[in-house]
Design an enzyme around this catalytic site. Structure first.
Site, PDB file in Angstrom:
ATOM      1  N   GLY A   1     -49.583 -91.321  -1.625  1.00 54.07           N
ATOM      2  CA  GLY A   1     -48.643 -92.224  -0.961  1.00 54.07           C
ATOM      3  C   GLY A   1     -48.106 -91.606   0.318  1.00 54.07           C
ATOM      4  O   GLY A   1     -47.282 -90.690   0.265  1.00 54.07           O
ATOM      5  N   VAL A   2     -48.598 -92.108   1.461  1.00 53.64           N
ATOM      6  CA  VAL A   2     -48.113 -91.566   2.735  1.00 53.64           C
ATOM      7  C   VAL A   2     -47.287 -92.647   3.449  1.00 53.64           C
ATOM      8  O   VAL A   2     -47.625 -93.119   4.526  1.00 53.64           O
ATOM      9  CB  VAL A   2     -49.258 -91.011   3.627  1.00 53.64           C
ATOM     10  N   GLY A   3     -46.186 -93.032   2.795  1.00 53.96           N
ATOM     11  CA  GLY A   3     -45.243 -94.005   3.359  1.00 53.96           C
ATOM     12  C   GLY A   3     -44.132 -93.274   4.083  1.00 53.96           C
ATOM     13  O   GLY A   3     -44.349 -92.218   4.689  1.00 53.96           O
ATOM     14  N   ASN A   4     -42.934 -93.824   4.000  1.00 53.82           N
ATOM     15  CA  ASN A   4     -41.795 -93.258   4.728  1.00 53.82           C
ATOM     16  C   ASN A   4     -41.551 -91.787   4.413  1.00 53.82           C
ATOM     17  O   ASN A   4     -41.336 -90.979   5.309  1.00 53.82           O
ATOM     18  CB  ASN A   4     -40.526 -94.054   4.388  1.00 53.82           C
ATOM     19  N   VAL A   5     -41.576 -91.453   3.137  1.00 50.41           N
ATOM     20  CA  VAL A   5     -41.324 -90.061   2.755  1.00 50.41           C
ATOM     21  C   VAL A   5     -42.621 -89.248   2.791  1.00 50.41           C
ATOM     22  O   VAL A   5     -42.672 -88.161   3.369  1.00 50.41           O
ATOM     23  CB  VAL A   5     -40.695 -89.977   1.341  1.00 50.41           C
TER      24      VAL A   5
ATOM     25  N   LYS B   1     -25.422 -98.233  -9.630  1.00 53.02           N
ATOM     26  CA  LYS B   1     -26.527 -98.993  -9.038  1.00 53.02           C
ATOM     27  C   LYS B   1     -26.158-100.465  -9.136  1.00 53.02           C
ATOM     28  O   LYS B   1     -25.391-100.857 -10.028  1.00 53.02           O
ATOM     29  CB  LYS B   1     -27.803 -98.721  -9.858  1.00 53.02           C
TER      30      LYS B   1
HETATM   31  P1  NAD Z   1     -42.704 -96.305   0.885  1.00 51.75           P
HETATM   32  O1  NAD Z   1     -42.853 -97.653   0.303  1.00 51.75           O
HETATM   33  O2  NAD Z   1     -42.396 -96.156   2.334  1.00 51.75           O
HETATM   34  O3  NAD Z   1     -44.011 -95.425   0.600  1.00 51.75           O
HETATM   35  C1  NAD Z   1     -44.724 -95.477  -0.582  1.00 51.75           C
HETATM   36  C2  NAD Z   1     -46.191 -95.428  -0.201  1.00 51.75           C
HETATM   37  O4  NAD Z   1     -46.954 -95.347  -1.380  1.00 51.75           O
HETATM   38  C3  NAD Z   1     -46.649 -96.660   0.570  1.00 51.75           C
HETATM   39  O5  NAD Z   1     -47.355 -96.264   1.723  1.00 51.75           O
HETATM   40  C4  NAD Z   1     -47.548 -97.367  -0.441  1.00 51.75           C
HETATM   41  O6  NAD Z   1     -48.607 -98.081   0.185  1.00 51.75           O
HETATM   42  C5  NAD Z   1     -48.075 -96.197  -1.247  1.00 51.75           C
HETATM   43  N1  NAD Z   1     -48.578 -96.555  -2.559  1.00 51.75           N
HETATM   44  C6  NAD Z   1     -48.152 -97.509  -3.416  1.00 51.75           C
HETATM   45  N2  NAD Z   1     -48.906 -97.492  -4.534  1.00 51.75           N
HETATM   46  C7  NAD Z   1     -49.812 -96.507  -4.380  1.00 51.75           C
HETATM   47  C8  NAD Z   1     -50.852 -95.989  -5.185  1.00 51.75           C
HETATM   48  N3  NAD Z   1     -51.134 -96.506  -6.374  1.00 51.75           N
HETATM   49  N4  NAD Z   1     -51.591 -94.954  -4.711  1.00 51.75           N
HETATM   50  C9  NAD Z   1     -51.334 -94.413  -3.494  1.00 51.75           C
HETATM   51  N5  NAD Z   1     -50.358 -94.880  -2.682  1.00 51.75           N
HETATM   52  C10 NAD Z   1     -49.612 -95.894  -3.123  1.00 51.75           C
HETATM   53  O7  NAD Z   1     -41.584 -95.590  -0.016  1.00 51.75           O
HETATM   54  P2  NAD Z   1     -40.835 -94.241   0.309  1.00 51.75           P
HETATM   55  O8  NAD Z   1     -39.480 -94.553   0.820  1.00 51.75           O
HETATM   56  O9  NAD Z   1     -41.735 -93.332   1.061  1.00 51.75           O
HETATM   57  O10 NAD Z   1     -40.610 -93.675  -1.168  1.00 51.75           O
HETATM   58  C11 NAD Z   1     -41.679 -93.049  -1.866  1.00 51.75           C
HETATM   59  C12 NAD Z   1     -41.211 -92.652  -3.261  1.00 51.75           C
HETATM   60  O11 NAD Z   1     -40.109 -91.756  -3.157  1.00 51.75           O
HETATM   61  C13 NAD Z   1     -40.716 -93.808  -4.118  1.00 51.75           C
HETATM   62  O12 NAD Z   1     -41.004 -93.551  -5.462  1.00 51.75           O
HETATM   63  C14 NAD Z   1     -39.204 -93.767  -3.921  1.00 51.75           C
HETATM   64  O13 NAD Z   1     -38.517 -94.345  -5.017  1.00 51.75           O
HETATM   65  C15 NAD Z   1     -38.979 -92.271  -3.860  1.00 51.75           C
HETATM   66  N6  NAD Z   1     -37.756 -91.902  -3.140  1.00 51.75           N
HETATM   67  C16 NAD Z   1     -37.572 -92.265  -1.850  1.00 51.75           C
HETATM   68  C17 NAD Z   1     -36.413 -91.900  -1.173  1.00 51.75           C
HETATM   69  C18 NAD Z   1     -36.192 -92.259   0.263  1.00 51.75           C
HETATM   70  O14 NAD Z   1     -35.274 -91.678   0.878  1.00 51.75           O
HETATM   71  N7  NAD Z   1     -36.976 -93.141   0.846  1.00 51.75           N
HETATM   72  C19 NAD Z   1     -35.433 -91.158  -1.853  1.00 51.75           C
HETATM   73  C20 NAD Z   1     -35.655 -90.765  -3.174  1.00 51.75           C
HETATM   74  C21 NAD Z   1     -36.825 -91.157  -3.813  1.00 51.75           C
END
Ligand code: NAD
Length: 356
Positions: free
Chosen positions: A185-189, A80
């Site tokens: 959390g309904v973001g990217n993943v 990292k």
């Molecule tokens: P993202 O930032 O797109 O989505 C995260 C979502 O969570 C956002 O919509 C945010 O508003 C919401 N959020 C933040 N705090 C919150 C809370 N207290 N309650 C409810 N919602 C909340 O991130 P992502 O890329 O979707 O990743 C999500 C998680 O998965 C992270 O922990 C990340 O480290 C992990 N992850 C992601 C990937 C990847 O490929 N993107 C890979 C491995 C692990």
């Protein structure tokens, strides 16, 4: 600041400190273990409060990548990097170019990917001076859509596959139809996972700190919006944490009602003993670094020449790995997170013995 006696230092093979006055770059690269292959992991840019905090983060995260890649059965080690500074204020093209030059000096023992505070575009700027960046190739993604290198669709697919394996093991159900699933959390993943759950017939409950993200899930997927403070303790079959780390802790675990925890968020357990607490409560915890490995698998295939079907098959093997973890946990009484750690160590330590 101590390094070798630092509490997060755990036989890291290399730690590099880079500093460039002209561009303001201050970065640390930690290579935890390369027994299984070059160390691949995100390059994070963050306004750390101290150098100590940055070192802490990079040591901890690089070790996590060794475990994730070992369990995912890909030919990668764990590493990292962190750039110290506020990405919105301090990031410049010159700084990123210098970071690329620094990475080049490591000769490929570490390969950087995007992370918090860096984007695919930033990695491309670094890539002007090094070939050791990943996740930057335009290609067809796991979902068949054009992909700029974002690993989220692959992570979401792996999480979906892993969630189904956990449901089958704990609830004996081969279908998700009618099962209640809470997604924090309904973001990217999280959103992509919710799409697949909805298509499989699950009843969705969602929360997010951004109202528009919740609205989208309600409007497009028919999800029920839930207040953020209630999502973890909701009376559902499955809880999928897809937002923050440390959501499974001494305070939240006694309140949990879900039988299965299966989500993409990194570092869901606040402390090691929370793993056993979940087992004692009869909750099947799907170790986060196993279920969320779809993204790193995708990046690995990009590095080694992307074959769409091969990536998909490899991501689907997350279900087999989880089955092995669940069975070993049932057989020897160890909690699932602990079993997953042992499997990772068996793989990358065995390589140490072979190469010694
Ligand atoms: P993202 O930032 O797109 O989505 C995260 C979502 O969570 C956002 O919509 C945010 O508003 C919401 N959020 C933040 N705090 C919150 C809370 N207290 N309650 C409810 N919602 C909340 O991130 P992502 O890329 O979707 O990743 C999500 C998680 O998965 C992270 O922990 C990340 O480290 C992990 N992850 C992601 C990937 C990847 O490929 N993107 C890979 C491995 C692990």
């Amino acid at each position: 600041m101590s390094v070798f006696s630092h509490h997060e230092f755990d036989k890291h093979q290399q730690v590099h400190f880079f500093c460039d006055d002209k561009t303001g770059l201050k970065a640390i690269v930690a290579i935890h273990n390369t027994n299984l292959g070059p160390a691949l992991g995100g390059c994070r840019m963050w306004q750390y409060n101290s150098d100590e905090e940055a070192l802490n983060d990079v040591l901890r995260l690089s070790k996590g990548m060794t475990y994730k890649s070992a369990v995912a059965n890909i030919g990668l080690g764990g590493g990292k990097s962190v750039i110290i500074g506020d990405p919105r204020k301090h990031k410049t093209e010159a700084m990123l170019e210098m970071m690329g030059r620094c990475l080049e000096t490591l000769g490929g023992s570490y390969i950087a990917a995007e992370d918090s505070g860096t984007s695919v575009a930033d990695l491309k700027v670094m890539g002007r001076h090094t070939k050791y960046v990943a996740g930057v190739t335009e290609r067809t993604g796991i979902d068949g859509k054009p992909c700029n290198g974002d690993p989220s669709p692959a992570t979401a697919y792996g999480t979906f596959i892993g969630l189904k394996a956990a449901v089958k093991h704990r609830l004996g159900a081969s279908s998700l139809a009618g099962l209640k699933v809470a997604v924090q959390g309904v973001g990217n993943v999280g959103f992509r996972l919710a799409e697949q759950l909805q298509a499989a017939g699950a009843e969705l409950y969602v929360s997010d700190i951004h109202a528009e993200s919740v609205e989208r899930a309600v409007n497009e997927l028919g999800a029920t919006a839930v207040d953020g403070k209630d999502i973890l303790s909701l009376d559902v079959d499955v809880l999928a944490p897809c937002a923050l780390g440390a959501v499974l802790n001494d305070n939240t675990i006694p309140e949990l009602k879900a039988a299965v925890i299966a989500g993409a968020a990194n570092n869901q357990l606040a402390a090691a003993h929370n793993d056993q607490m979940l087992k004692n409560k009869g909750i099947l915890y799907t170790p986060d670094f196993v279920i969320n490995a779809g993204g790193i698998i995708d990046v690995y295939y990009e590095q080694s020449g992307h074959q769409h079907e091969n990536v998909r098959n490899h991501i689907e093997s997350i279900a087999d790995t989880l089955d092995e973890i669940f069975q070993r946990s049932d057989a020897d009484g160890q909690p699932t997170g602990e079993v997953a750690n042992r499997i990772a160590e068996e793989r990358f330590m065995r390589e140490t013995l072979v190469s010694a």
